[in-house]
Design an enzyme around this catalytic site. Structure first.
Site, PDB file in Angstrom:
ATOM      1  N   ASP A  98      55.733  49.936  51.260  1.00 28.16           N
ATOM      2  CA  ASP A  98      55.854  49.459  52.630  1.00 28.16           C
ATOM      3  C   ASP A  98      54.728  50.099  53.434  1.00 28.16           C
ATOM      4  O   ASP A  98      54.507  51.305  53.355  1.00 28.16           O
ATOM      5  CB  ASP A  98      57.209  49.885  53.199  1.00 28.16           C
ATOM      6  N   ASP A 200      54.647  45.896  57.344  1.00 30.68           N
ATOM      7  CA  ASP A 200      55.626  45.876  58.422  1.00 30.68           C
ATOM      8  C   ASP A 200      55.050  45.233  59.686  1.00 30.68           C
ATOM      9  O   ASP A 200      53.955  45.613  60.127  1.00 30.68           O
ATOM     10  CB  ASP A 200      56.021  47.333  58.706  1.00 30.68           C
ATOM     11  N   GLU A 255      54.991  41.009  56.835  1.00 27.61           N
ATOM     12  CA  GLU A 255      56.164  40.666  57.648  1.00 27.61           C
ATOM     13  C   GLU A 255      55.620  40.129  58.964  1.00 27.61           C
ATOM     14  O   GLU A 255      54.988  40.867  59.716  1.00 27.61           O
ATOM     15  CB  GLU A 255      57.040  41.904  57.878  1.00 27.61           C
ATOM     16  N   HIS A 327      66.814  44.708  54.339  1.00 22.96           N
ATOM     17  CA  HIS A 327      67.438  45.855  55.002  1.00 22.96           C
ATOM     18  C   HIS A 327      67.657  45.636  56.501  1.00 22.96           C
ATOM     19  O   HIS A 327      68.249  46.479  57.163  1.00 22.96           O
ATOM     20  CB  HIS A 327      66.566  47.083  54.780  1.00 22.96           C
ATOM     21  N   ASP A 328      67.157  44.537  57.044  1.00 22.93           N
ATOM     22  CA  ASP A 328      67.328  44.239  58.468  1.00 22.93           C
ATOM     23  C   ASP A 328      68.351  43.136  58.712  1.00 22.93           C
ATOM     24  O   ASP A 328      68.573  42.744  59.857  1.00 22.93           O
ATOM     25  CB  ASP A 328      66.000  43.768  59.078  1.00 22.93           C
TER      26      ASP A 328
HETATM   27  C1  GLC Z   1      60.346  45.956  60.580  1.00 20.84           C
HETATM   28  C2  GLC Z   1      61.270  46.662  59.609  1.00 20.84           C
HETATM   29  C3  GLC Z   1      62.414  47.242  60.372  1.00 20.84           C
HETATM   30  C4  GLC Z   1      61.868  48.237  61.363  1.00 20.84           C
HETATM   31  C5  GLC Z   1      60.800  47.604  62.251  1.00 20.84           C
HETATM   32  C6  GLC Z   1      59.990  48.658  62.946  1.00 20.84           C
HETATM   33  O1  GLC Z   1      60.945  44.861  61.159  1.00 20.84           O
HETATM   34  O2  GLC Z   1      61.666  45.793  58.599  1.00 20.84           O
HETATM   35  O3  GLC Z   1      63.354  47.863  59.533  1.00 20.84           O
HETATM   36  O4  GLC Z   1      62.905  48.731  62.155  1.00 20.84           O
HETATM   37  O5  GLC Z   1      59.872  46.840  61.529  1.00 20.84           O
HETATM   38  O6  GLC Z   1      59.186  49.335  62.038  1.00 20.84           O
END
Ligand code: GLC
Ligand code: CA
Length: 556
Positions: A98, A200, A255, A327-328
C-alpha cells in the site's frame, strides 16, 4: 488486448492488524501472515495486497505513516518483512504494498519540521494557508473523517490541509522535492523486491490551485471537484511511471475515488503510461440523508447498470479491478448477499461467481473467502474506527439524527465490520490470538471459520478455490468480451462472455425466493463450469433456487 500476468492474477487483500497474531498481544503481525501463507497458497491466489505495515501512530490504522522505510513496531521488524517477502515468493505469491502518499502522519519527520516555522525548508512539503480574516479556515471543505479539512496551527498562525484526519496532513505534490522523495522511497521498496503498489487515494494528489469553496454537502463544503483528478494528476503519475514504475515488473492499482470509465482509460489505459488499473467506487458508493451512512440496498438493476458500464467502457481500452468489499466497506455477503444462516453460503458463492466471471482482476478481501459477515454491534462504544466514531458524534451526539434512525445506517456501513479478526478455527478468539484481540471476534466464528471450511468440500472456501483455478484454465474468463442479458430483471444478474468460438453464460440469482429462468437455446446441454446447486441444464425452463448461480460453457 495485451495479455499480462496481472490481468490473469487473483489478488488477496490482507489487513494486517486483523489477519493473524503471532505473539498474543491481540494485534495481527507480519510473522502471523507468514505463518498463514500455506493457507493462501492452497486457496490459489497470486498476489497479496498488504494494507500499510509502515511505522505509524495509528490514528487511521496505518494509513497515517510516520516513516515509509520502517515497519510498525506492533507488526514486527524489517527482518520479519524480508522473511515474509521471501516466503511468499518461494510459494509463487507476489506482494503489492500500500502506497499512501496523498498525506503522511503529522508525526512524520517532514511534518514535524514543516510545522516549526514559515521558513523551514520542509514548509512547502505540505499545504499551508492563511485563514480568512483571522478565525475562519481558508475555505469550507470538510474532511472525510468529519470536521473542517483545515487545522489551525498556533505556532505559525496558519492552517494546514488534511482531507482525512488532522493527523494526516496532505503532502504538497506541487513541490518537486516532495515528488522526488516519494519516488526515491518507492525505488527503495522496489529494489527490495516487492511486486507493486496499491496507491491510496491517488486521484486526490493534485488540488485546484485556487482551492475554492465547495458545494455544501451535509455539514461542510465538498472538496471533491477541486481535489479529485486535479489539473496535474496525470502529469504526476506519468512522471512517477517514468522515474520508478517503468523500471520494474510491477502491478499497480490506483484507488481513485470519483473516477469515471473515461478517466480510467487515462489513469490505466492500455497505452497511457500511468497505472495498470484503478479501483472505482460507483457500485459501492451510497448517498442518503446522512451522507454515506445508509442501510438501503442498491437495487439490482442499478448495480448491473453500473458494473456493465465499467465492463463495456473499459473493454480493450483499460483494465477493471473487481471487488465487493475491502477494509473500508462492509462485508460483501451482508451487503450484497444475505447473511441469514439459511442463505449465507449460497449467497456468498453466488456473489463470488458474479464477480469472478466479470472481466478484470478480482480482489478477495480477507475472510470473504469464508463468507465472513458484518459484526453485530451493540453500542457506539464498540467502534474503533476513526470514521465511525467521528460520524456518530457529528451526526448523532452533536447533530440532527436520532440514535434510532442513525444506528441501522452506521452499523450497516461501519468499516469495523471488515476489520474484525479473521476466523481461523473454533477455539477461543477464533484462533486469531491467544490474547485479547484489538477488535472483538465476530461471535459466529464457531460456525464460520477456516478450519471447518478447508475440511468441507462444499464450503465457500472451496468454491473460491475452484473459481480461482478455473481462471487459470480458461482464458475466456480473463479475456472474453462481456455482454449483459436481462438488464431489467430485478432478481437475476445474467451475462455472457465471448472469446473466439467460446462462450460463457453466467447466471446469478440475487433473490431469496425461487425464480424462473429460461436457458438460452445455444447453451442447452452446455457443460457447467461451476455452480452452487445441483441441476441439469438440458431443459430450457428452470426454477432457480434462492441465490443460485451457475456458469455454462460452450465451444462451437
Ligand atoms: C483510503 C484508505 C482508507 C484510509 C484513507 C486515508 O481510502 O483505503 O482506509 O482511511 O484512504 O488514507
Ligand atoms: Ca501481534
Amino acid at each position: 488486448m495485451n495479455r499480462t500476468w496481472w490481468k490473469e492474477a487473483v489478488v488477496y487483500q490482507i489487513y494486517p492488524r486483523s489477519f493473524m497474531d503471532s505473539n498474543g498481544d491481540g494485534i495481527g503481525d507480519l510473522k502471523g501472515i507468514t505463518s498463514r501463507l500455506d493457507y493462501l497458497r492452497d486457496l490459489g491466489i497470486d498476489v497479496i495486497w498488504l494494507s500499510p505495515v509502515y511505522q505509524s501512530p495509528n490514528d487511521d490504522n496505518g494509513y497515517d505513516i510516520s516513516d515509509y522505510q520502517a515497519i510498525m513496531a506492533e507488526f514486527g521488524t524489517m527482518e520479519d518483512f524480508d522473511e515474509l517477502l521471501a516466503q511468499a515468493h518461494a510459494r509463487g505469491i507476489r506482494i503489492v504494498m500500500d502506497l499512501v502518499v496523498n498525506h503522511t502522519s503529522d508525526e512524520h519527520r517532514w511534518f514535524v519540521e514543516s510545522k516549526k516555522s514559515r521558513e523551514n525548508p520542509y514548509r512547502d512539503y505540505y499545504i499551508w494557508q492563511e485563514g480568512k480574516d483571522g478565525e475562519t479556515p481558508p475555505n469550507n471543505w470538510g474532511s472525510c473523517f468529519g470536521g473542517s479539512a483545515w487545522q489551525y496551527d498556533e505556532a505559525t498562525s496558519m492552517y494546514y490541509l488534511h482531507l482525512f484526519s488532522k493527523k494526516q496532513p496532505d503532502l504538497n505534490w506541487e513541490n518537486q522535492k516532495v515528488r522526488q522523495e516519494v519516488y526515491d522511497m518507492m525505488t527503495w521498496w522496489c529494489d527490495k523486491g516487492i511486486d507493486g503498489f496499491r496507491m491510496d487515494v491517488i486521484s486526490l494528489i493534485s488540488k485546484t490551485p485556487e482551492m475554492p469553496d465547495g458545494e455544501i454537502r451535509g455539514l461542510y463544503g465538498d472538496f471533491g471537484p477541486h481535489c479529485f483528478h486535479g489539473p496535474r494528476v496525470h502529469e504526476f503519475l506519468q512522471e512517477m511511471n517514468d522515474k520508478v514504475l517503468s523500471k520494474y515488473d510491477l502491478m499497480t492499482v490506483g484507488e481513485t475515488p470519483g473516477v469515471t470509465p473515461e478517466l480510467a482509460c487515462q489513469y490505466a489505459g492500455e497505452t497511457t503510461q500511468e497505472l495498470n488499473m484503478v479501483f472505482q467506487f460507483d457500485h459501492v458508493d451510497s448517498a442518503g440523508k446522512y451522507g454515506k451512512w445508509t442501510d438501503e440496498k442498491t437495487p439490482l438493476t442499478s448495480l448491473k447498470e453500473t458494473l456493465s458500464r465499467w465492463q463495456t467502457g473499459l473493454y480493450e481500452k483499460a483494465w477493471n479491478s473487481l471487488f465487493w468489499d475491502n477494509h473500508d466497506q462492509p462485508r460483501a455477503v451482508s451487503r450484497f448477499g444475505d447473511d441469514r444462516p439459511q442463505f449465507r453460503e449460497m449467497s456468498a458463492k453466488m456473489l463470488a461467481t458474479c464477480l469472478h466471471m466479470l472481466q478484470g482482476t478480482p480482489y478477495i478481501y480477507q475472510g470473504e473467502e469464508l463468507g465472513m459477515t458484518n459484526y453485530p454491534f451493540h453500542s457506539p462504544d464498540d467502534f474503533q474506527d476513526i470514521e465511525s466514531i467521528n460520524a456518530y458524534r457529528e451526526w448523532c451526539t452533536e447533530g440532527p439524527a436520532s440514535h434510532e434512525e442513525f444506528w441501522p445506517c452506521i452499523t450497516a456501513k461501519s468499516r469495523d465490520n471488515a476489520r474484525t479478526p479473521v476466523q481461523w478455527d473454533n477455539s477461543p478468539q477464533a484462533g486469531f490470538t491467544t490474547g485479547t484481540p484489538w477488535l472483538p471476534v465476530n461471535p459466529n466464528y464457531t460456525e464460520i471459520n477456516a478450519k471447518a471450511e478447508t475440511a468441507d468440500p462444499d464450503s465457500v472456501f472451496h468454491y473460491y478455490k475452484k473459481l480461482i483455478a478455473l481462471r487459470k484454465q480458461n482464458p475466456i474468463i480473463v479475456y472474453g468480451k462481456y455482454q449483459l442479458l436481462l438488464p431489467d430483471s430485478e432478481t437475476l444478474f445474467v451475462y455472457t462472455r465471448t472469446l473466439e468460438s467460446e462462450k460463457l453464460l453466467v447466471v446469478c440469482s440475487f433473490s431469496c425466493q425461487e425464480t424462473a429462468f429460461t436457458i438460452p437455446e445455444e447453451f442447452l446441454g452446455a457443460s457447467c463450469l461451476i455452480s452452487n446447486a445441483e441441476r441439469s441444464y438440458d431443459r430450457p425452463d428452470i426454477t432457480l433456487r434462492p441465490y443460485e448461480a451457475f456458469v455454462l460453457h460452450r465451444n462451437s
